[in-house]
Scaffold this active site. Sequence first.
Site, PDB file in Angstrom:
ATOM      1  N   LYS A  46       0.810  -1.053   0.082  1.00 61.05           N
ATOM      2  CA  LYS A  46      -0.028   0.138   0.021  1.00 61.05           C
ATOM      3  C   LYS A  46       0.789   1.410  -0.212  1.00 61.05           C
ATOM      4  O   LYS A  46       2.079   1.351   0.044  1.00 61.05           O
ATOM      5  CB  LYS A  46      -0.854  -0.025   1.048  1.00 61.05           C
ATOM      6  CG  LYS A  46      -0.112   0.122   2.528  1.00 61.05           C
ATOM      7  CD  LYS A  46      -1.179  -0.469   3.630  1.00 61.05           C
ATOM      8  CE  LYS A  46      -0.231  -0.249   4.945  1.00 61.05           C
ATOM      9  NZ  LYS A  46      -1.082  -1.139   6.089  1.00 61.05           N
ATOM     10  N   TYR A 269      19.046  28.256  10.400  1.00 62.25           N
ATOM     11  CA  TYR A 269      17.936  28.555  10.862  1.00 62.25           C
ATOM     12  C   TYR A 269      17.856  28.619  12.512  1.00 62.25           C
ATOM     13  O   TYR A 269      18.150  27.155  13.031  1.00 62.25           O
ATOM     14  CB  TYR A 269      16.501  28.318  10.363  1.00 62.25           C
ATOM     15  CG  TYR A 269      16.365  28.495   8.826  1.00 62.25           C
ATOM     16  CD1 TYR A 269      16.161  29.910   8.669  1.00 62.25           C
ATOM     17  CD2 TYR A 269      16.162  27.492   7.911  1.00 62.25           C
ATOM     18  CE1 TYR A 269      15.802  30.266   7.372  1.00 62.25           C
ATOM     19  CE2 TYR A 269      15.912  27.746   6.818  1.00 62.25           C
ATOM     20  CZ  TYR A 269      15.525  29.274   6.378  1.00 62.25           C
ATOM     21  OH  TYR A 269      15.508  29.781   5.141  1.00 62.25           O
TER      22      TYR A 269
HETATM   23  C1  LIG Z   1      -0.186  -2.015   6.630  1.00 62.17           C
HETATM   24  C2  LIG Z   1      -1.041  -3.385   7.108  1.00 62.17           C
HETATM   25  C3  LIG Z   1      -0.085  -4.563   7.063  1.00 62.17           C
HETATM   26  C4  LIG Z   1       1.399  -4.439   6.890  1.00 62.17           C
HETATM   27  O1  LIG Z   1       1.752  -4.041   8.373  1.00 62.17           O
HETATM   28  P1  LIG Z   1       3.475  -3.816   8.674  1.00 62.17           P
HETATM   29  O2  LIG Z   1       3.498  -3.315  10.051  1.00 62.17           O
HETATM   30  O3  LIG Z   1       4.029  -2.959   7.643  1.00 62.17           O
HETATM   31  O4  LIG Z   1       3.856  -5.403   8.404  1.00 62.17           O
HETATM   32  C5  LIG Z   1      -0.955  -5.604   7.396  1.00 62.17           C
HETATM   33  N1  LIG Z   1      -2.264  -5.838   7.598  1.00 62.17           N
HETATM   34  C6  LIG Z   1      -3.013  -4.597   7.212  1.00 62.17           C
HETATM   35  C7  LIG Z   1      -4.468  -4.758   7.314  1.00 62.17           C
HETATM   36  C8  LIG Z   1      -2.301  -3.350   7.176  1.00 62.17           C
HETATM   37  O5  LIG Z   1      -3.005  -2.085   6.938  1.00 62.17           O
END
Ligand SMILES: *Cc1c(COP(=O)(O)O)cnc(C)c1O
Length: 373
Positions: A46, A269
């Site tokens: 994702k 800064y």
């Molecule tokens: C993002 C996500 C994962 C993966 O999580 P990680 O901590 O990156 O391994 C797994 N299951 C769901 C439903 C997620 O949204």
Amino acid sequence: MLRLPDPIRNRVPRPIQARIDLAAMRHNLEAARRRAAGRRVWAVIKANAYGHGVERAVRGFHGADGIALIDFEEARRVREAGWSGPLMLLEGFFEPRDLHTCRELQLSVVVHNEAQLLMLEAAPPGPPIRVYIKANTGMNRLGFDPHEVGRVHARLASLPGVRIDGMSMHFANSDRGDPNEGPVSISEQLARFDEACRGIEAPRCISNSAALFLHPPLAEAWVRPGIALYGATPDAAHSATGLGLRAVMTLATELIAVRAVAPGEAVGYGSRFVARRPTRIGVVACGYADGYPRHAPDGTPVAVGGVVVPMAGRVSMDMITVDLTGTPEATVGTPVELWGAQVPIDEVARLSGTVGYELMCALAPRVPVVAVN
Ligand SMILES: *Cc1c(COP(=O)(O)O)cnc(C)c1O
């Protein structure tokens, strides 16, 4: 002293680049596979593959059993990149017309609320849509409460246009070392899931990276690691290398200026860094507009020509400044690594009060990205 590959450098207005190591992706997927010990692996990609690029992730994770993401447009890109295996939408679909896309792209969808159930019940006839039923076992974001799951399963099972592929849930605290430590402990969530799935024969899908890498194997058919596949830790108490993972993303740039600063002079800064002795300051072509965290404190590690030196002065939009005392030979054009194999992204994240996940996802669109290996 141009160290970046010439064809890339020629297209880039400044010497910054994110390199995505496909061999490290394959290595991390193998590490996940070993931990999974026979369970099948959804590679979670994702958010544009946690900032690494969907198409590059499809290449690096082509050995996964499935690919999971959130966004329909990214799902389409995954198919266009040639992935014909299982492809799951972790939040399912959002409106009735999405179901057409689910069929067209052969997506598996997580069903987690009543609105989705009604849309499936009203869907026009067509090839079956594959679903995972999500139970809410304590995260209180998505999913049906355990006592509703049996009824949801029965409703979906009665629909000819639906095929139930499995049951899923998500942990709130799988980064805790102790599975019984509350509230909302791992064991408590698992008990609620068992209760939700009572009497239902369907493959289960539970573990994220933390559950997969930090705990003994669970009784499930599929695991869903994300962050570990990119070579960062799911939990600040463990280093990614300690978990057998390799950094996938290297944020690389160069020194664009070097200056001598006298004792008592300040840098940048807010004049946060004040030299206590004669100090050589290196100016690095990377700032918060590239995705580097503005909250990084003085001392945050930056690798200059292979030597780790401390940040000195506030991060600005296009530049950071470092103390070159430890590397007298560094000069304009010397390569710099902001994170990667020499500087763990998790360390930069920790010092900046965030997690590697956020830094990866925040890589700015203006940074050119290339795949290597
Ligand atoms: C993002 C996500 C994962 C993966 O999580 P990680 O901590 O990156 O391994 C797994 N299951 C769901 C439903 C997620 O949204």
